[in-house]
Write an enzyme that holds these catalytic residues in place. Structure first.
Site, PDB file in Angstrom:
ATOM      1  N   ARG A 129       0.887  -1.007   0.101  1.00  0.00           N
ATOM      2  CA  ARG A 129      -0.045  -0.058  -0.098  1.00  0.00           C
ATOM      3  C   ARG A 129       0.883   1.173  -0.082  1.00  0.00           C
ATOM      4  O   ARG A 129       1.406   1.427   0.955  1.00  0.00           O
ATOM      5  CB  ARG A 129      -1.077  -0.052   1.331  1.00  0.00           C
ATOM      6  CG  ARG A 129      -0.351  -0.071   2.466  1.00  0.00           C
ATOM      7  CD  ARG A 129      -1.416  -0.268   3.657  1.00  0.00           C
ATOM      8  NE  ARG A 129      -2.035   1.121   3.840  1.00  0.00           N
ATOM      9  CZ  ARG A 129      -2.068   1.527   5.117  1.00  0.00           C
ATOM     10  NH1 ARG A 129      -1.927   0.580   6.258  1.00  0.00           N
ATOM     11  NH2 ARG A 129      -2.607   2.688   5.421  1.00  0.00           N
ATOM     12  N   GLU A 189       0.816  -4.332   3.518  1.00  0.00           N
ATOM     13  CA  GLU A 189       1.549  -3.203   4.240  1.00  0.00           C
ATOM     14  C   GLU A 189       2.521  -2.435   3.501  1.00  0.00           C
ATOM     15  O   GLU A 189       2.354  -2.423   2.240  1.00  0.00           O
ATOM     16  CB  GLU A 189       2.707  -4.255   4.881  1.00  0.00           C
ATOM     17  CG  GLU A 189       3.440  -3.802   6.153  1.00  0.00           C
ATOM     18  CD  GLU A 189       4.107  -4.744   6.989  1.00  0.00           C
ATOM     19  OE1 GLU A 189       4.632  -5.666   6.239  1.00  0.00           O
ATOM     20  OE2 GLU A 189       4.277  -4.401   8.224  1.00  0.00           O
ATOM     21  N   HIS A 190       2.734  -1.098   3.744  1.00  0.00           N
ATOM     22  CA  HIS A 190       3.354  -0.116   3.410  1.00  0.00           C
ATOM     23  C   HIS A 190       4.931  -0.872   2.985  1.00  0.00           C
ATOM     24  O   HIS A 190       5.589  -0.969   3.877  1.00  0.00           O
ATOM     25  CB  HIS A 190       3.640   1.077   4.430  1.00  0.00           C
ATOM     26  CG  HIS A 190       2.565   1.951   4.412  1.00  0.00           C
ATOM     27  ND1 HIS A 190       1.687   2.074   3.368  1.00  0.00           N
ATOM     28  CD2 HIS A 190       2.084   2.353   5.448  1.00  0.00           C
ATOM     29  CE1 HIS A 190       0.902   3.309   3.801  1.00  0.00           C
ATOM     30  NE2 HIS A 190       0.814   3.139   5.341  1.00  0.00           N
ATOM     31  N   CYS A 191       5.218  -0.841   1.831  1.00  0.00           N
ATOM     32  CA  CYS A 191       6.488  -1.416   1.302  1.00  0.00           C
ATOM     33  C   CYS A 191       6.717  -1.165  -0.186  1.00  0.00           C
ATOM     34  O   CYS A 191       5.881  -1.130  -1.092  1.00  0.00           O
ATOM     35  CB  CYS A 191       6.403  -2.918   1.473  1.00  0.00           C
ATOM     36  SG  CYS A 191       7.654  -3.771   0.767  1.00  0.00           S
TER      37      CYS A 191
END
Ligand SMILES: *[C@@H]1O[C@H](CO)[C@@H](O)[C@H](O)[C@H]1NC(C)=O
Ligand SMILES: *[C@@H]1O[C@H](CO)[C@@H](O)[C@H](O)[C@H]1NC(C)=O
Ligand SMILES: *[C@@H]1O[C@H](CO)[C@@H](O)[C@H](O)[C@H]1NC(C)=O
Ligand SMILES: *[C@@H]1O[C@H](CO)[C@@H](O)[C@H](O)[C@H]1NC(C)=O
Ligand SMILES: *[C@@H]1O[C@H](CO)[C@@H](O)[C@H](O)[C@H]1NC(C)=O
Length: 401
Positions: A129, A189-191
């Site tokens: 995300r 997940e932020h990645c």
């Protein structure tokens, strides 16, 4: 992880390490020169070609009869008040349709590589995300949808880090971990984009969202000033000093106009005065060093390649109906019925993480900021056009059957 899973995980880790060791095959010197020469001439050729295409694109502003548009079931309900009156813009659904039609490319949509779900080798969705694009709302939507489609939603990975950037060993650990997930899992997940090709691992179904680059910056600016965010931030990092009242009250207009470092977006810069996620492309470009300079042409080129090859869908809340339709049609195992579920829950989902403090931003301020995001805009439009193409390809199919 069970003992067995852990063992196979370790074996994979060793395999990957071995693969690395034997990767580099030295070329004889002569061929290196030849390759360099070839590369230069190719680049030049492509450059000339791109220029020609660009001028052709400008020539082709053929108007289309609205009736034809609606005959395909394209009602044009994407045109918001803001865009009304300039809907022959290439960056709208209508504009994309018009362009494809006038260049005779509509029929070739069917043979274009628009369905990457077919090429993914894992029955796992990886939603890495992007920040400030409403990804929390999509996360909530997947959670609501999970029981309908027998999905497992995971919002934490194997690493306990706050940053979207991972070190090389961390990237490998995460890629291997994703490969062990059960079929039917959505991992969110932020990645930054992870390079599964490099580890010779099966690739999951990538999805993500984009948003107008300047809107993202405004949203971020007021988000860090919101009570909600500060309460969470303070609990996680109790030692950070609380900002001054002046800082909280500063408007975005003043921040940009006064050249405040917090609102400076300098092309080519790597270090940010304040972390503000201004590089939307970084989520798609990955961990390559060339991805780092802000608004660089090279970074967006790499990001585009990854989107085209790896992403099943890159949607946007600016086009909710189109995004949900495309998700449902291209990733049915996970998103079957998503439009209905959204309709039923839209009130609570839309309000997720919403910040109501959004003062008026002056047009000249918007323009000042926009000028520094030229390449970021190109990437954003690229993603939207791809989404429109995916949607148009569906309408064509429906009309034929
Ligand atoms: C989205 O589509 C639904 C029907 O599928 C329609 O009722 C609704 O008005 C559309 N929303 C927008 C914003 O176009
Ligand atoms: C749901 O998914 C799990 C894990 O993939 C599987 O074991 C189970 O059989 C599935 N249930 C149904 C009803 O399909
Ligand atoms: C926070 O500050 C206290 C006292 O100043 C100190 O003892 C503690 O180690 C600090 N914690 C972190 C995580 O920096
Ligand atoms: C835009 O970039 C230029 C440097 O290219 C810089 O001087 C200017 O302050 C920047 N403006 C904003 C609003 O970031
Ligand atoms: C895309 O591919 C997936 C997986 O093969 C398939 O289930 C889906 O129906 C396809 N969608 C379209 C629009 O081709």
């Amino acid at each position: 992880m069970s003992l067995n899973a852990e063992r196979s995980y370790k074996m994979k880790l060793r395999d990957v390490e071995n693969a690395f060791k034997y990767r580099r095959i030295p070329y004889p010197k002569r061929s290196v020169e030849l390759i360099a020469l070839l590369a230069i001439s190719c680049t030049f050729f492509l450059f000339m070609h791109t220029n020609k295409l660009n001028s052709r694109l400008k020539e082709m502003e053929v108007k289309l009869q609205p009736s034809e548009f609606s005959a395909l079931g394209l009602t044009g309900n994407h045109i918001s008040g803001h865009d009304a009156g300039k809907h022959d813009d290439i960056n709208t659904l209508h504009g994309t349709y018009q362009y494809l039609k006038s260049t005779g490319q509509l029929d070739s949509l069917r043979s274009e590589r628009l369905n990457n779900t077919r090429h993914s080798q894992l029955d796992v969705v990886f939603f890495n995300r992007n920040a400030k694009v409403g990804s929390e709302a999509l996360m909530e939507l997947t959670q609501t949808m999970a029981p309908h489609n027998n999905l497992t939603v995971l919002t934490k990975g194997p690493l306990n880090i706050n940053s979207r950037t991972r070190s090389p060993p961390e990237q490998m650990v995460q890629a291997l971990w994703i490969n062990e997930l059960d079929s039917g899992t959505i991992y969110i997940e932020h990645c930054n984009w992870l390079n599964f090709h490099r580890y010779q691992l099966p690739r999951p179904i990538y999805i993500n969202l984009v948003r107008d680059p300047v809107e993202r910056m405004i949203s971020w600016y007021y988000y860090v000033r919101s009570g909600y965010r500060n309460a969470i931030h303070h609990r996680r990092f109790p030692n950070t000093t609380i900002k001054s009242e002046k800082w909280f009250k500063k408007s975005y207009n003043d921040c940009v106009r006064s050249g405040d470092p917090e609102c400076q977006y300098v092309p080519g810069s790597v270090k940010e005065a304040e972390g503000n996620y201004k590089r939307q492309t970084l989520f798609f470009c990955g961990h390559n060093r060339e991805c780092l300079p802000f608004d660089s042409q090279r970074a967006i080129q790499l990001a585009k390649i990854n989107v085209e090859r790896d992403y099943a869908v890159v949607g946007t809340w600016e086009e909710t109906n189109i995004t949900l339709t495309v998700l449902e049609a291209y990733i049915p195992r996970f998103f079957k019925g998503v439009r209905d579920i959204f309709e039923m829950n839209s009130k609570s989902i839309r309000n997720r993480n919403r910040n109501n403090r959004k003062p008026r931003i002056d047009p000249d301020v918007r323009e000042m900021v926009r000028r520094n995001f030229t390449n970021e805009y190109e990437f954003y439009y690229f993603c939207k056009q791809r989404l429109y193409k995916q949607y148009l390809a569906l309408q064509l199919e429906n009309n034929l059957s």
